[in-house]
Design a protein around this motif. Structure first.
Motif, mmCIF file in Angstrom:
data_model
loop_
_atom_site.group_PDB
_atom_site.id
_atom_site.type_symbol
_atom_site.label_atom_id
_atom_site.label_comp_id
_atom_site.label_asym_id
_atom_site.label_seq_id
_atom_site.Cartn_x
_atom_site.Cartn_y
_atom_site.Cartn_z
ATOM 1 N N GLU A 2 -5.467 -3.144 -0.998
ATOM 2 C CA GLU A 2 -6.459 -2.197 -0.480
ATOM 3 C C GLU A 2 -6.274 -0.805 -1.120
ATOM 4 O O GLU A 2 -7.220 -0.195 -1.617
ATOM 5 C CB GLU A 2 -6.277 -2.108 1.048
ATOM 6 C CG GLU A 2 -7.148 -1.089 1.757
ATOM 7 C CD GLU A 2 -8.504 -1.667 2.148
ATOM 8 O OE1 GLU A 2 -8.605 -2.886 2.332
ATOM 9 O OE2 GLU A 2 -9.461 -0.867 2.244
ATOM 10 N N ALA A 3 -5.031 -0.331 -1.136
ATOM 11 C CA ALA A 3 -4.762 1.011 -1.690
ATOM 12 C C ALA A 3 -4.989 1.023 -3.192
ATOM 13 O O ALA A 3 -5.579 1.961 -3.738
ATOM 14 C CB ALA A 3 -3.335 1.446 -1.357
ATOM 15 N N ALA A 4 -4.524 -0.023 -3.894
ATOM 16 C CA ALA A 4 -4.691 -0.080 -5.352
ATOM 17 C C ALA A 4 -6.170 -0.053 -5.715
ATOM 18 O O ALA A 4 -6.565 0.539 -6.722
ATOM 19 C CB ALA A 4 -4.021 -1.331 -5.922
ATOM 20 N N ALA A 5 -6.998 -0.693 -4.887
ATOM 21 C CA ALA A 5 -8.432 -0.758 -5.161
ATOM 22 C C ALA A 5 -9.158 0.522 -4.739
ATOM 23 O O ALA A 5 -10.375 0.617 -4.885
ATOM 24 C CB ALA A 5 -9.048 -1.956 -4.460
ATOM 25 N N GLY A 6 -8.406 1.493 -4.213
ATOM 26 C CA GLY A 6 -9.038 2.730 -3.762
ATOM 27 C C GLY A 6 -10.049 2.454 -2.653
ATOM 28 O O GLY A 6 -11.034 3.180 -2.513
ATOM 29 N N ASP A 66 0.813 -1.222 0.000
ATOM 30 C CA ASP A 66 0.000 0.000 0.000
ATOM 31 C C ASP A 66 0.846 1.271 0.000
ATOM 32 O O ASP A 66 0.455 2.284 -0.579
ATOM 33 C CB ASP A 66 -0.958 0.007 1.201
ATOM 34 C CG ASP A 66 -2.129 -0.956 1.006
ATOM 35 O OD1 ASP A 66 -2.244 -1.554 -0.089
ATOM 36 O OD2 ASP A 66 -2.930 -1.115 1.944
ATOM 37 N N SER A 67 2.025 1.232 0.627
ATOM 38 C CA SER A 67 2.800 2.480 0.645
ATOM 39 C C SER A 67 3.471 2.709 -0.707
ATOM 40 O O SER A 67 3.604 3.858 -1.153
ATOM 41 C CB SER A 67 3.778 2.521 1.823
ATOM 42 O OG SER A 67 4.856 1.660 1.596
ATOM 43 N N ALA A 68 3.862 1.640 -1.402
ATOM 44 C CA ALA A 68 4.391 1.801 -2.764
ATOM 45 C C ALA A 68 3.297 2.374 -3.673
ATOM 46 O O ALA A 68 3.535 3.286 -4.471
ATOM 47 C CB ALA A 68 4.884 0.458 -3.301
ATOM 48 N N VAL A 69 2.078 1.841 -3.539
ATOM 49 C CA VAL A 69 0.958 2.311 -4.363
ATOM 50 C C VAL A 69 0.636 3.778 -4.044
ATOM 51 O O VAL A 69 0.279 4.557 -4.933
ATOM 52 C CB VAL A 69 -0.279 1.401 -4.151
ATOM 53 C CG1 VAL A 69 -1.520 1.997 -4.794
ATOM 54 C CG2 VAL A 69 -0.001 0.007 -4.714
ATOM 55 N N GLY A 70 0.841 4.154 -2.779
ATOM 56 C CA GLY A 70 0.627 5.549 -2.388
ATOM 57 C C GLY A 70 1.493 6.509 -3.187
ATOM 58 O O GLY A 70 1.087 7.647 -3.467
ATOM 59 N N LYS A 71 2.676 6.046 -3.592
ATOM 60 C CA LYS A 71 3.568 6.907 -4.393
ATOM 61 C C LYS A 71 2.969 7.206 -5.768
ATOM 62 O O LYS A 71 3.235 8.248 -6.351
ATOM 63 C CB LYS A 71 4.937 6.228 -4.568
ATOM 64 C CG LYS A 71 5.710 6.070 -3.261
ATOM 65 C CD LYS A 71 7.041 5.354 -3.501
ATOM 66 C CE LYS A 71 7.736 5.076 -2.166
ATOM 67 N NZ LYS A 71 8.933 4.225 -2.338
ATOM 68 N N ILE A 72 2.184 6.260 -6.298
ATOM 69 C CA ILE A 72 1.525 6.506 -7.598
ATOM 70 C C ILE A 72 0.524 7.654 -7.455
ATOM 71 O O ILE A 72 0.511 8.589 -8.260
ATOM 72 C CB ILE A 72 0.765 5.255 -8.103
ATOM 73 C CG1 ILE A 72 1.712 4.093 -8.365
ATOM 74 C CG2 ILE A 72 -0.018 5.602 -9.364
ATOM 75 C CD1 ILE A 72 0.988 2.825 -8.853
ATOM 76 N N PHE A 73 -0.318 7.563 -6.405
ATOM 77 C CA PHE A 73 -1.336 8.605 -6.212
ATOM 78 C C PHE A 73 -0.672 9.961 -6.031
ATOM 79 O O PHE A 73 -1.138 10.972 -6.576
ATOM 80 C CB PHE A 73 -2.225 8.261 -5.005
ATOM 81 C CG PHE A 73 -3.165 7.110 -5.247
ATOM 82 C CD1 PHE A 73 -4.331 7.304 -5.986
ATOM 83 C CD2 PHE A 73 -2.900 5.840 -4.766
ATOM 84 C CE1 PHE A 73 -5.209 6.252 -6.222
ATOM 85 C CE2 PHE A 73 -3.771 4.778 -4.989
ATOM 86 C CZ PHE A 73 -4.929 4.980 -5.720
#
Ligand code: TXA
Ligand code: MG
Length: 326
Positions: free
Chosen positions: A104-108, A41-48
């Motif tokens: 969870e993060a990727a799925a928003g 989730d924290s890696a995905v947070g970098k995309i956002f």
């Protein structure tokens, strides 16, 4: 930083960066994506953060094959199985119920997840290498800032993000508009976003008719009205209207770009004209780079002739309608 995506050593370096939770941009057959490991989730947070995209807008998770999809799905409904069997690897994303406790993060935050297995050889090599490093899938939206035009070349990506972002070059994208998205969580398949596949092709594979999204469909950036926007205001016009507007224009000195099948009678010094291809697939392939090129020329207005009403053009019509809505 653009690097050669066909070099196995480069792929290995990119896979290691992804495994360590960093971002890498990569080509797919539709558009370039900005990837992070989907299970972090924290890696995905970098995309956002990099895109400036609201965190409740779900991302598509890219997997190496249909088995990879099972890591993220709690269940793959029969209609999704049929779609995957026909179109993967390829330009189709399925929305299925999400497995508990992952992405969870990727799925928003949604209880569903978008999954796609891309066909581009560089994407496939990257997904396979990442999997060897323990990465089950890559969350990747289009590699553009929120609300802007999706990139179809490596150079488009470098213009949007920090200079040290690794961008795997895989040449210009073959398809040029984003994947078709079919929601398989609602009992009947729902076409959330048209792409290059026609409804008839998807329905033939699904074995049942496609439905249109209703008001309860999740709000998401790929389905927002004002999206895919060039900087210059874009107007979509029926052929006859465009013809008469061009006639009235005469030799005036507007900074105007026109993308049409009809050609302007008179060309003023400020007029940039690009001919819209006769085939939908050719128009899709070049659409986003044509719009970017108009912006780069500094035009003040973009006029686009409405594409034909045929089924093949649905994806292109959709992107142009959204671009005009901004
Ligand atoms: O062709 C493509 O699909 C490209 C390449 C990189 O694969 N990706 C792409 O991602 O277009 P993106 O993030 O720009 O579009 C993702 C869209 C969301 O905006 C939303 O419309 C839909 O996919 N989506 C993803 N997950 C979803 C979910 N769980 N429920 C509903 N819609 C979802
Ligand atoms: Mg996008």
């Amino acid at each position: 930083m653009i690097v050669d995506g066909s070099d196995p050593e480069v792929i290995e370096r990119a896979a290691k960066l992804l495994a360590a939770g960093e971002l890498v941009a990569f080509p797919t057959e539709t558009v370039y994506g900005l990837a992070a490991r989907a299970d972090d989730d924290s890696a995905v947070g970098k995309i956002f953060a990099a895109k400036g995209r609201p965190a409740d807008h779900p991302l598509i998770v890219h997997v190496a094959d249909a088995d990879g999809a099972r890591v993220f799905a709690s269940q793959v409904p029969p209609v999704a199985v049929r779609l995957v069997a026909t179109f993967w690897p390829g330009p189709l994303t399925i929305i299925v119920p999400r497995a508990a406790g992952i992405a969870e993060a990727a799925a928003g935050g949604q209880s569903s997840i978008g999954l796609r297995c891309p066909a581009h050889p560089v994407a496939r090599a990257l997904l396979a290498a990442a999997r060897r490093h323990g990465v089950p899938g890559l969350a990747a939206p289009s590699a553009n800032r929120f609300g802007r035009i999706s990139p179809t070349r490596a150079e488009h990506v470098t213009k949007e993000f920090r200079a040290d972002l690794m961008v795997l070059d895989g040449g210009p994208c073959e398809i040029g508009i984003e994947s078709s998205i079919v929601d398989c969580t609602r009992g009947h398949p729902v076409l959330l976003r048209p792409g290059l596949l026609t409804r008839a092709q998807i329905e033939a594979a699904a074995g049942e008719p496609l439905h249109d999204p209703d008001a309860s469909a999740p709000r998401a950036s790929g389905t927002l009205e004002a999206h895919y926007a060039p900087r210059a205001p874009l107007r979509l016009m029926p052929t006859a209207q465009l013809r008469s507007a061009l006639d009235m224009l005469g030799g005036s000195n507007l900074r105007l770009a026109v993308y049409s099948r009809v050609s302007p009678v008179s060309t003023g010094p400020g007029l940039v004209h690009r001919t819209m291809p006769a085939r939908a697939a050719d128009a899709a392939r070049e659409l986003f780079s044509v719009l970017r090129a108009f912006d780069d020329e500094g035009v003040r207005l973009i006029w686009v002739e409405e594409p034909p009403a045929d089924a093949e053009w649905e994806g292109v019509r959709d992107r142009l309608r959204r671009a005009a809505a901004s």
